[in-house]
Design a protein around this motif. Structure first.
Motif, mmCIF file in Angstrom:
data_model
loop_
_atom_site.group_PDB
_atom_site.id
_atom_site.type_symbol
_atom_site.label_atom_id
_atom_site.label_comp_id
_atom_site.label_asym_id
_atom_site.label_seq_id
_atom_site.Cartn_x
_atom_site.Cartn_y
_atom_site.Cartn_z
ATOM 1 N N TRP A 1 0.949 -1.054 -0.110
ATOM 2 C CA TRP A 1 0.115 0.136 -0.035
ATOM 3 C C TRP A 1 0.672 1.249 0.079
ATOM 4 O O TRP A 1 0.292 2.341 -0.375
ATOM 5 C CB TRP A 1 -0.946 -0.113 1.131
ATOM 6 C CG TRP A 1 -0.199 -0.068 2.578
ATOM 7 C CD1 TRP A 1 0.094 -0.873 3.370
ATOM 8 C CD2 TRP A 1 0.171 1.413 3.101
ATOM 9 N NE1 TRP A 1 0.792 -0.237 4.517
ATOM 10 C CE2 TRP A 1 0.746 1.124 4.410
ATOM 11 C CE3 TRP A 1 -0.183 2.943 2.837
ATOM 12 C CZ2 TRP A 1 1.207 2.244 5.191
ATOM 13 C CZ3 TRP A 1 0.106 3.580 3.846
ATOM 14 C CH2 TRP A 1 0.829 3.323 5.118
ATOM 15 N N ARG A 2 2.082 1.133 0.533
ATOM 16 C CA ARG A 2 3.037 2.397 0.821
ATOM 17 C C ARG A 2 3.143 3.025 -0.668
ATOM 18 O O ARG A 2 3.833 4.115 -0.721
ATOM 19 C CB ARG A 2 4.205 2.056 1.419
ATOM 20 C CG ARG A 2 3.976 1.849 3.031
ATOM 21 C CD ARG A 2 5.098 1.621 3.750
ATOM 22 N NE ARG A 2 4.758 1.391 5.132
ATOM 23 C CZ ARG A 2 4.796 2.187 6.178
ATOM 24 N NH1 ARG A 2 4.697 3.468 5.874
ATOM 25 N NH2 ARG A 2 4.481 1.974 7.585
ATOM 26 N N THR A 3 3.432 2.045 -1.383
ATOM 27 C CA THR A 3 3.622 2.409 -2.996
ATOM 28 C C THR A 3 2.700 2.318 -4.026
ATOM 29 O O THR A 3 2.779 3.113 -4.995
ATOM 30 C CB THR A 3 5.159 1.589 -3.491
ATOM 31 O OG1 THR A 3 4.591 0.231 -3.381
ATOM 32 C CG2 THR A 3 6.113 1.814 -2.668
ATOM 33 N N GLU A 4 1.679 1.623 -3.646
ATOM 34 C CA GLU A 4 0.784 1.515 -4.814
ATOM 35 C C GLU A 4 -0.595 1.953 -4.343
ATOM 36 O O GLU A 4 -1.543 2.376 -5.314
ATOM 37 C CB GLU A 4 0.649 -0.067 -4.894
ATOM 38 C CG GLU A 4 1.868 -1.010 -5.362
ATOM 39 C CD GLU A 4 1.609 -2.410 -5.440
ATOM 40 O OE1 GLU A 4 0.336 -2.620 -5.636
ATOM 41 O OE2 GLU A 4 2.547 -3.226 -5.657
ATOM 42 N N LEU A 5 -0.759 2.402 -3.097
ATOM 43 C CA LEU A 5 -2.221 3.310 -2.815
ATOM 44 C C LEU A 5 -2.100 4.652 -3.215
ATOM 45 O O LEU A 5 -1.106 5.239 -2.722
ATOM 46 C CB LEU A 5 -2.346 3.106 -1.412
ATOM 47 C CG LEU A 5 -3.923 3.697 -0.930
ATOM 48 C CD1 LEU A 5 -5.037 2.759 -1.590
ATOM 49 C CD2 LEU A 5 -3.986 3.517 0.604
ATOM 50 N N PRO A 6 -2.956 5.277 -4.153
ATOM 51 C CA PRO A 6 -2.736 6.423 -4.648
ATOM 52 C C PRO A 6 -2.969 7.573 -3.701
ATOM 53 O O PRO A 6 -3.279 7.086 -2.650
ATOM 54 C CB PRO A 6 -4.051 6.448 -5.771
ATOM 55 C CG PRO A 6 -4.535 5.019 -6.109
ATOM 56 C CD PRO A 6 -4.113 4.287 -5.099
ATOM 57 N N ALA A 7 -2.699 8.771 -3.947
ATOM 58 C CA ALA A 7 -2.725 9.768 -3.126
ATOM 59 C C ALA A 7 -3.972 10.094 -2.431
ATOM 60 O O ALA A 7 -4.096 10.275 -1.260
ATOM 61 C CB ALA A 7 -1.998 11.124 -3.712
ATOM 62 N N LEU A 8 -5.035 10.077 -3.247
ATOM 63 C CA LEU A 8 -6.451 10.534 -2.718
ATOM 64 C C LEU A 8 -6.719 9.716 -1.687
ATOM 65 O O LEU A 8 -7.300 10.016 -0.586
ATOM 66 C CB LEU A 8 -7.156 10.721 -3.991
ATOM 67 C CG LEU A 8 -8.641 11.140 -3.542
ATOM 68 C CD1 LEU A 8 -8.652 12.395 -2.603
ATOM 69 C CD2 LEU A 8 -9.582 11.340 -4.901
ATOM 70 N N PRO A 9 -6.911 8.195 -1.916
ATOM 71 C CA PRO A 9 -7.237 7.238 -0.789
ATOM 72 C C PRO A 9 -6.590 7.232 0.090
ATOM 73 O O PRO A 9 -7.195 7.094 1.167
ATOM 74 C CB PRO A 9 -7.180 5.895 -1.845
ATOM 75 C CG PRO A 9 -7.417 6.289 -3.108
ATOM 76 C CD PRO A 9 -6.562 7.644 -3.356
ATOM 77 N N THR A 10 -5.378 7.483 0.005
ATOM 78 C CA THR A 10 -4.105 7.423 1.143
ATOM 79 C C THR A 10 -4.752 8.625 2.131
ATOM 80 O O THR A 10 -4.794 8.720 3.394
ATOM 81 C CB THR A 10 -2.915 7.682 0.688
ATOM 82 O OG1 THR A 10 -2.511 6.525 -0.256
ATOM 83 C CG2 THR A 10 -1.980 7.908 1.981
ATOM 84 N N ALA A 11 -4.925 9.874 1.468
ATOM 85 C CA ALA A 11 -5.461 11.077 2.192
ATOM 86 C C ALA A 11 -6.577 11.009 2.946
ATOM 87 O O ALA A 11 -6.871 11.214 4.134
ATOM 88 C CB ALA A 11 -5.321 12.238 1.568
ATOM 89 N N THR A 12 -7.661 10.433 2.127
ATOM 90 C CA THR A 12 -9.012 10.218 2.851
ATOM 91 C C THR A 12 -9.104 9.307 4.176
ATOM 92 O O THR A 12 -9.534 9.580 5.206
ATOM 93 C CB THR A 12 -9.772 9.637 1.831
ATOM 94 O OG1 THR A 12 -9.903 10.372 0.737
ATOM 95 C CG2 THR A 12 -11.191 9.325 2.233
ATOM 96 N N THR A 13 -8.236 8.179 3.877
ATOM 97 C CA THR A 13 -8.347 7.239 5.269
ATOM 98 C C THR A 13 -7.304 7.771 6.299
ATOM 99 O O THR A 13 -7.994 7.643 7.261
ATOM 100 C CB THR A 13 -7.295 5.867 4.769
ATOM 101 O OG1 THR A 13 -8.235 5.330 3.436
ATOM 102 C CG2 THR A 13 -7.152 5.048 5.696
ATOM 103 N N THR A 14 -6.294 8.703 5.783
ATOM 104 C CA THR A 14 -5.519 9.072 7.181
ATOM 105 C C THR A 14 -6.458 10.306 7.582
ATOM 106 O O THR A 14 -6.331 10.160 8.941
ATOM 107 C CB THR A 14 -4.413 9.889 6.412
ATOM 108 O OG1 THR A 14 -3.458 8.883 5.732
ATOM 109 C CG2 THR A 14 -3.471 10.549 7.457
ATOM 110 N N ALA A 15 -7.117 10.892 6.947
ATOM 111 C CA ALA A 15 -7.843 12.062 7.792
ATOM 112 C C ALA A 15 -8.871 11.383 8.505
ATOM 113 O O ALA A 15 -9.274 11.698 9.685
ATOM 114 C CB ALA A 15 -8.539 13.051 6.638
#
Length: 300
Positions: free
Chosen positions: A267-281
């Motif tokens: 996930w660190r290299t393959e999860l796109p920026a938007l899903p990463t940001a959504t999940t983190t928030a």
């Protein structure tokens, strides 16, 4: 009668954890026993095979357990159980189940404990591992005096579960980052409520620690469960899995032989920026509580 009840959100490693424990003498991983009624008696789920590869009602172990129910209409029993589960054992019912047990929930738990008892007569004389992951069910079981419940809460970085849910599996559809993370938060917060009420009968572990230091984490789990065995895994994370009789779970449970427990950080290299940001928030408060970094660092 001892039950190790695994709770937390899906895609967090409960299947491999349960199947490793299944290799201990006198310990039986029943899988997601909550779904025995839907997948076993009604055969209406999308993941209805026993871990041994047979349909649940044709499995030697489960057919003998089901025969003890003594119901002329097992499908009617299954529908009653599912209805009562929906009415009183969903995640949103967790705090209520810590406070009281209404009659329809008591009926479900009576049946569930009866199944535990039958499993104890069929190879689970030391412990049943139930990886159903329903915090409300764990809460309700804690109130009973006829079963020694140990609640094992497993968590995983929500961005890893978001990544996993980007792709469907044979038994479950893909899930959006917002939906996956909302469930991650809800199941883990509910599991925290259970932990506060369970006192010494609750342990939280992280998927990442289990995959990086499997022997050490499993040793902690065994001490918590009151089992004096050596962890059935090497320092390198290798474990040999035999036959299991799990009700529902990750399809990987159907495999046998030598398995290597190792981290999965794709996930660190393959999860796109938007899903990463959504999940983190959405998960931010619990990220900090569970020791996960706020910034998802990319790895080479």
């Amino acid at each position: 009668m001892k039950v190790i009840y695994i709770t937390g959100w899906l895609r967090s490693g409960s299947t491999i954890l349960g199947n490793v424990l299944n290799e201990l003498p006198g310990v039986l991983h029943a899988g997601e026993l909550h779904y025995l009624w839907k997948n076993g008696l009604l055969d209406s789920g999308t993941n209805s095979l026993c871990g041994c590869g047979e349909q649940i009602r044709q499995c030697t172990l489960w057919s003998s357990v089901i025969a003890t129910f003594g119901d002329a209409e097992p499908t009617k029993l299954a529908r009653q159980m599912m209805s009562s589960q929906q009415a009183g054992l969903r995640t949103r019912h967790t705090r209520a189940r810590l406070a009281s047990t209404p009659p329809h929930v008591t009926q479900v738990l009576d049946r569930t404990v009866a199944v535990y008892r039958e499993l104890a007569r069929r190879g689970a004389e030391r412990a049943v591992v139930d990886s159903s992951k329903y915090p409300a069910e764990a809460a309700a079981l804690l109130r009973r005096s006829d079963v020694d419940v140990r609640v094992l809460h497993i968590v995983r970085d929500p961005r890893a579960t978001t990544y996993s849910y980007q792709r469907g599996k044979r038994y479950i559809e893909p899930m959006s980052p917002a939906q996956s993370t909302a469930n991650w938060v809800g199941f883990n917060v509910a599991s925290e409520y259970v932990g506060r009420a369970a006192a010494g009968r609750y342990l939280r572990i992280r998927h990442e620690d289990l995959t990086r230091q499997p022997r050490e984490v499993l040793a902690d789990v065994l001490r918590f469960a009151g089992l004096d065995d050596e962890p059935p895994v090497t320092e390198e994370g290798k474990v040999t899995l035999g036959t299991n009789h799990t009700v529902t779970g990750n399809p990987d449970r159907l495999g046998q032989g030598t398995v290597l427990i190792r981290p999965d950080d794709r996930w660190r290299t393959e999860l796109p920026a938007l899903p990463t940001a959504t999940t983190t928030a959405l998960a931010l408060p619990l990220l900090r509580r569970y020791g996960y970094p706020t910034l998802a660092r990319k790895v080479a």
